[in-house]
Design an enzyme around this catalytic site. Structure first.
Site, PDB file in Angstrom:
ATOM      1  CE  LYS A 160      -4.152   0.093   1.586  1.00 12.86           C
ATOM      2  NZ  LYS A 160      -5.376   0.128   2.378  1.00 12.86           N
ATOM      3  CG  ASP A 213     -11.587   1.810   5.139  1.00  5.51           C
ATOM      4  OD1 ASP A 213     -10.801   0.850   5.299  1.00  5.51           O
ATOM      5  OD2 ASP A 213     -12.798   1.724   5.388  1.00  5.51           O
ATOM      6  CB  SER A 214     -10.813   1.217  -0.659  1.00  5.24           C
ATOM      7  OG  SER A 214      -9.800   0.251  -0.488  1.00  5.24           O
ATOM      8  CG  ASP A 217      -8.147  -5.614  -9.012  1.00  2.93           C
ATOM      9  OD1 ASP A 217      -9.012  -4.965  -8.383  1.00  2.93           O
ATOM     10  OD2 ASP A 217      -6.949  -5.278  -9.059  1.00  2.93           O
TER      11      ASP A 217
END
Length: 194
Positions: free
Chosen positions: A13, A67-68, A149
């Site tokens: 990240k 945040d996701s 994804d």
């Protein structure tokens, strides 16, 4: 320009944030491992702010957090805040989501990302939000990226995130949109005031 402490222990990240923030030339470093932040917020915004604020106060430096998650319309927004904990591995999370959508034709979904920056006193100085709308496929496609994804389809691009190059994904993803907004609002931050 101050160094921003990234409110994560995940080097991946950190690297991703460095890529997004490269135009600004700022330095990023991981938070100390002993600082743990419990994500108790009820929204992505609350969790991003909570992480940035707590880390900033703990180290008395500027901090950045995001945040996701993935919100699927037919599942009333699930997995949402629990996207990373929807299973133990990416494969398990994908399988669980596809099973929950079995027989469902309306597969609209959104990836949502909130990025927050906190001053050394913990006050939130900037928050941005990015949303990328798409659909959930019936089976995984592509081998790039991570997480959901391979099953997140963007109709206008006729690809899943996992079928896109890193550069393509950064231009259209929720995280890319949130960081693009942050870059445009960056000049308004008053680093010298703290």
């Amino acid at each position: 320009m101050p160094t921003l402490i990234v409110a994560t222990g995940n080097p991946g990240k950190l690297a991703e944030m460095q890529t997004y923030l490269e135009p600004l030339g700022c330095q990023l470093t991981l938070k100390p491992t002993e600082i743990e932040v419990e994500e108790t917020g009820s929204t992505f915004y609350e969790n991003a702010c909570l992480k940035a604020s707590q880390v900033a106060k703990a180290v008395n430096q500027w901090a950045i957090a995001d945040d996701s998650g993935l919100a699927v319309d037919a599942l009333d927004g699930a997995p949402g805040l629990y996207s990373a904990r929807y299973g133990n591995t990416d494969r398990e999370r994908i399988a669980k989501l596809l099973q929950a959508l079995e027989g469902v034709s309306q597969r609209q979904a959104q990836f949502i990302c909130v990025v927050s920056i906190a001053a050394p006193d913990g006050s939130i100085q900037l928050s941005t939000k990015g949303i990328c709308s798409g659909e959930i496929t019936h089976s995984p496609r592509g081998d790039q990226g991570f997480g959901y994804d391979p099953i997140f389809w963007l109709p206008e691009h006729k690809k899943t995130f996992a079928e896109m190059t890193k550069v393509e994904k950064q231009k259209v993803s929720h995280r890319g949109k949130a960081f693009n907004k942050l870059i445009h609002q960056w000049p308004g931050l008053k680093f010298d005031s703290f």
